[in-house]
Enzyme design. Structure first.
Site, PDB file in Angstrom:
ATOM      1  N   LEU A 101      41.896  36.093  33.404  1.00 56.69           N
ATOM      2  CA  LEU A 101      40.511  36.186  33.778  1.00 56.69           C
ATOM      3  C   LEU A 101      40.488  37.518  34.947  1.00 56.69           C
ATOM      4  O   LEU A 101      41.292  37.302  35.802  1.00 56.69           O
ATOM      5  CB  LEU A 101      39.851  35.007  34.571  1.00 56.69           C
ATOM      6  CG  LEU A 101      39.676  33.731  33.888  1.00 56.69           C
ATOM      7  CD1 LEU A 101      41.082  32.881  33.541  1.00 56.69           C
ATOM      8  CD2 LEU A 101      38.875  32.670  34.637  1.00 56.69           C
TER       9      LEU A 101
ATOM     10  N   GLY B 242      39.722  36.486  40.497  1.00 57.74           N
ATOM     11  CA  GLY B 242      40.718  36.955  39.310  1.00 57.74           C
ATOM     12  C   GLY B 242      41.733  36.051  39.450  1.00 57.74           C
ATOM     13  O   GLY B 242      42.249  35.502  40.304  1.00 57.74           O
ATOM     14  N   SER B 243      42.231  35.508  38.068  1.00 60.12           N
ATOM     15  CA  SER B 243      43.345  34.360  38.036  1.00 60.12           C
ATOM     16  C   SER B 243      43.675  34.348  36.606  1.00 60.12           C
ATOM     17  O   SER B 243      43.708  35.127  35.539  1.00 60.12           O
ATOM     18  CB  SER B 243      42.571  33.150  38.712  1.00 60.12           C
ATOM     19  OG  SER B 243      41.368  33.013  37.931  1.00 60.12           O
ATOM     20  N   ARG B 244      44.240  32.973  36.317  1.00 55.28           N
ATOM     21  CA  ARG B 244      44.708  32.802  35.170  1.00 55.28           C
ATOM     22  C   ARG B 244      44.831  31.272  34.971  1.00 55.28           C
ATOM     23  O   ARG B 244      44.909  30.465  35.623  1.00 55.28           O
ATOM     24  CB  ARG B 244      46.293  33.253  34.907  1.00 55.28           C
ATOM     25  CG  ARG B 244      46.913  32.958  33.640  1.00 55.28           C
ATOM     26  CD  ARG B 244      48.452  33.311  33.922  1.00 55.28           C
ATOM     27  NE  ARG B 244      48.454  34.929  33.707  1.00 55.28           N
ATOM     28  CZ  ARG B 244      48.690  35.610  32.766  1.00 55.28           C
ATOM     29  NH1 ARG B 244      48.826  35.250  31.324  1.00 55.28           N
ATOM     30  NH2 ARG B 244      48.666  36.993  32.691  1.00 55.28           N
TER      31      ARG B 244
END
Length: 230
Positions: free
Chosen positions: A97, A185-187
């Site tokens: 993301l 912001g990430s996964r």
């Protein structure tokens, strides 16, 4: 003229209010400074947007838990948490993301929350696949059938420092429901039992609560589906 303001996730209220107040103070000093400070306010509104989704009304479909782009798909072994930890084979679909994606996470399939666990870690950039193993994460195990589980990992990134998960153990969940958010912001990883064939590919753009990742039944088609707006 009519403006349609986006739905905002409650996690964003404090940030938006703070930046808005700062912008008002800045405008009282100078127009240029006010415009400069207004930009973070608009960025927060955009980041914390929480749009409704048309969720397919089919209990056999496994949907994407997040918006973003698939950075990897690989077969892995995963030890489920618990006293009698059992290692099982899964297909891990990893979704990156960016800061521009919707960061609200959604339930991939209806079932019951079997386990929730938190793992401390680093804050490697989420764009790197290393973040899946090294970074801080929240692990959610959803049992959709007796002895059958799907695992979702919310993973922090270099900028993301706050993982929000609103689930509780033994809670019943429904496909497409919101269950949390990762800030900035990430996964998100989803682990699907290896015997289930995934229908997505690396580089594909995902829409949380809408994109079909896999199906429990080979007979399922995406034709003549009904949808719930959630």
């Amino acid at each position: 003229m009519c403006f349609n303001l986006p739905n905002i996730n409650k996690e964003g209220y404090l940030f938006i209010i703070i930046f808005f107040v700062v912008s008002c103070i800045a405008f009282s000093i100078s127009w240029g400074l006010g415009v400069t400070c207004l930009f973070p306010t608009l960025l927060c509104i955009y980041f914390f947007r929480d749009p409704t989704r048309a969720v397919p009304n089919n209990k056999d479909l496994i949907l994407s838990p997040a918006d973003g782009v698939i950075s990897s798909i690989e077969e892995v072994s995963y030890s489920l948490p618990g006293e009698n930890a059992e290692e099982k084979k899964f297909t891990c679909v990893s979704i990156y993301l960016s800061i521009l994606n919707v960061h609200v996470n959604r339930i991939p399939i209806s079932g019951s929350v079997k386990d929730i666990s938190y793992k401390k870690g680093r804050f490697v950039s989420a764009i790197s696949n290393r973040s899946s193993n090294e970074n801080e994460k929240q692990i959610i195990v959803i049992q959709y059938q007796e002895g059958k589980e799907i695992i979702v990992e919310q993973i922090a990134g270099f900028v993301a420092r706050r993982i929000v998960c609103n689930l509780k153990t033994s809670q019943s969940v429904k496909t497409g429901e919101r269950f949390g958010i990762i800030r900035f912001g990430s996964r998100v990883n989803i682990f699907i039992p290896s015997e289930i064939k995934v229908k997505v590919s690396k580089g594909q753009t995902m829409v949380g609560g809408e994109t079909v990742i896999a199906s429990l039944s080979d007979d399922n088609t995406e034709e003549n589906l009904t949808f719930d707006t959630i």
